[in-house]
Design a protein around this motif. Structure first.
Motif, PDB file in Angstrom:
ATOM      1  N   SER A   5     -12.053  31.875  10.920  1.00  0.00           N
ATOM      2  CA  SER A   5     -11.579  30.110  10.923  1.00  0.00           C
ATOM      3  C   SER A   5     -12.452  29.493   9.883  1.00  0.00           C
ATOM      4  N   VAL A   6     -12.085  28.021   9.395  1.00  0.00           N
ATOM      5  CA  VAL A   6     -12.585  27.341   8.182  1.00  0.00           C
ATOM      6  C   VAL A   6     -12.860  26.099   8.626  1.00  0.00           C
ATOM      7  N   THR A   7     -13.399  24.959   8.143  1.00  0.00           N
ATOM      8  CA  THR A   7     -12.695  23.893   8.320  1.00  0.00           C
ATOM      9  C   THR A   7     -12.803  22.856   7.712  1.00  0.00           C
TER      10      THR A   7
ATOM     11  N   ARG B 113     -19.893  24.454  17.768  1.00  0.00           N
ATOM     12  CA  ARG B 113     -20.956  23.665  17.004  1.00  0.00           C
ATOM     13  C   ARG B 113     -20.186  23.189  15.716  1.00  0.00           C
ATOM     14  N   ASP B 114     -21.078  21.681  15.477  1.00  0.00           N
ATOM     15  CA  ASP B 114     -20.493  20.960  14.341  1.00  0.00           C
ATOM     16  C   ASP B 114     -20.319  21.812  12.799  1.00  0.00           C
TER      17      ASP B 114
ATOM     18  N   LYS C 244      -8.450  22.298   9.632  1.00  0.00           N
ATOM     19  CA  LYS C 244      -8.997  23.922  10.325  1.00  0.00           C
ATOM     20  C   LYS C 244      -8.193  24.743   9.781  1.00  0.00           C
TER      21      LYS C 244
ATOM     22  N   ARG D  97     -15.951  25.067   5.789  1.00  0.00           N
ATOM     23  CA  ARG D  97     -16.990  25.911   5.975  1.00  0.00           C
ATOM     24  C   ARG D  97     -16.588  27.056   7.009  1.00  0.00           C
ATOM     25  N   PRO D  98     -17.657  27.756   7.068  1.00  0.00           N
ATOM     26  CA  PRO D  98     -16.923  28.653   7.852  1.00  0.00           C
ATOM     27  C   PRO D  98     -17.055  28.458   9.521  1.00  0.00           C
ATOM     28  N   ARG D  99     -16.004  28.952   9.869  1.00  0.00           N
ATOM     29  CA  ARG D  99     -16.687  28.806  12.110  1.00  0.00           C
ATOM     30  C   ARG D  99     -16.546  29.975  12.463  1.00  0.00           C
ATOM     31  N   ARG D 100     -17.792  30.146  13.241  1.00  0.00           N
ATOM     32  CA  ARG D 100     -18.600  31.455  13.491  1.00  0.00           C
ATOM     33  C   ARG D 100     -18.925  31.305  14.672  1.00  0.00           C
ATOM     34  N   THR D 101     -19.623  30.201  15.160  1.00  0.00           N
ATOM     35  CA  THR D 101     -19.887  29.932  16.279  1.00  0.00           C
ATOM     36  C   THR D 101     -19.782  29.092  17.132  1.00  0.00           C
ATOM     37  N   PRO D 102     -19.019  29.512  18.568  1.00  0.00           N
ATOM     38  CA  PRO D 102     -18.279  28.661  19.330  1.00  0.00           C
ATOM     39  C   PRO D 102     -19.915  27.214  20.000  1.00  0.00           C
TER      40      PRO D 102
END
Length: 133
Positions: free
Chosen positions: A103-105, A132-133, A91, A125-130
């Motif tokens: 946040s990204v992965t 979800r992968d 992360k 990959r951005p983390r924008r939605t809780p």
């Protein structure tokens, strides 16, 4: 061949060093992290797949002040495949100059080279939605 404790430490250090280098604009230092022909995929941000250290340097330089002021990495999970390649999932948190965060992965492929462990492929990959992968 199972990863040794030394291998795990070296790979975690490799992944952690990324933020220190890019935050200070040391793009030449990225040779300590990535292979010369690394694929650095930022397609999820509209940047496509950057191929090679020069492409990463050029993209970082072009972003200039739009770059995060701080990259932080955490939650490093390593999985070795039968052929000795390591898949690393981690992360990342980015802090922007205005104080906003993102946040990204990081999904990395890491291989042992003559120079030591190096990342050969990275997908950001951005983390924008809780939830979800």
């Amino acid at each position: 061949m199972a990863l040794t404790t030394d291998d795990r430490i070296a790979i975690a250090d490799l992944i952690s060093l990324h933020g220190h280098l890019v935050d200070r604009g040391d793009f030449a230092g990225l040779a300590a992290l990535f292979t010369e022909q690394v694929v650095y995929d930022v397609s999820a941000f509209g940047g496509g797949a950057l191929v090679g250290l020069a492409a990463i340097r050029d993209a970082g330089t072009a972003l200039a002040d739009a770059n995060p002021v701080a990259h932080h990495v955490t939650n490093i999970v390593l999985r070795e495949t039968a052929d000795g390649v390591v898949h690393a999932l981690s992360k990342g948190l980015g802090v922007m100059a205005d104080g906003s965060t993102g946040s990204v992965t990081y999904d990395d492929t890491v291989e042992r080279t003559a120079a030591g462990w190096r990342i050969t492929h990275r997908i950001v990959r951005p983390r924008r939605t809780p939830l979800r992968d």
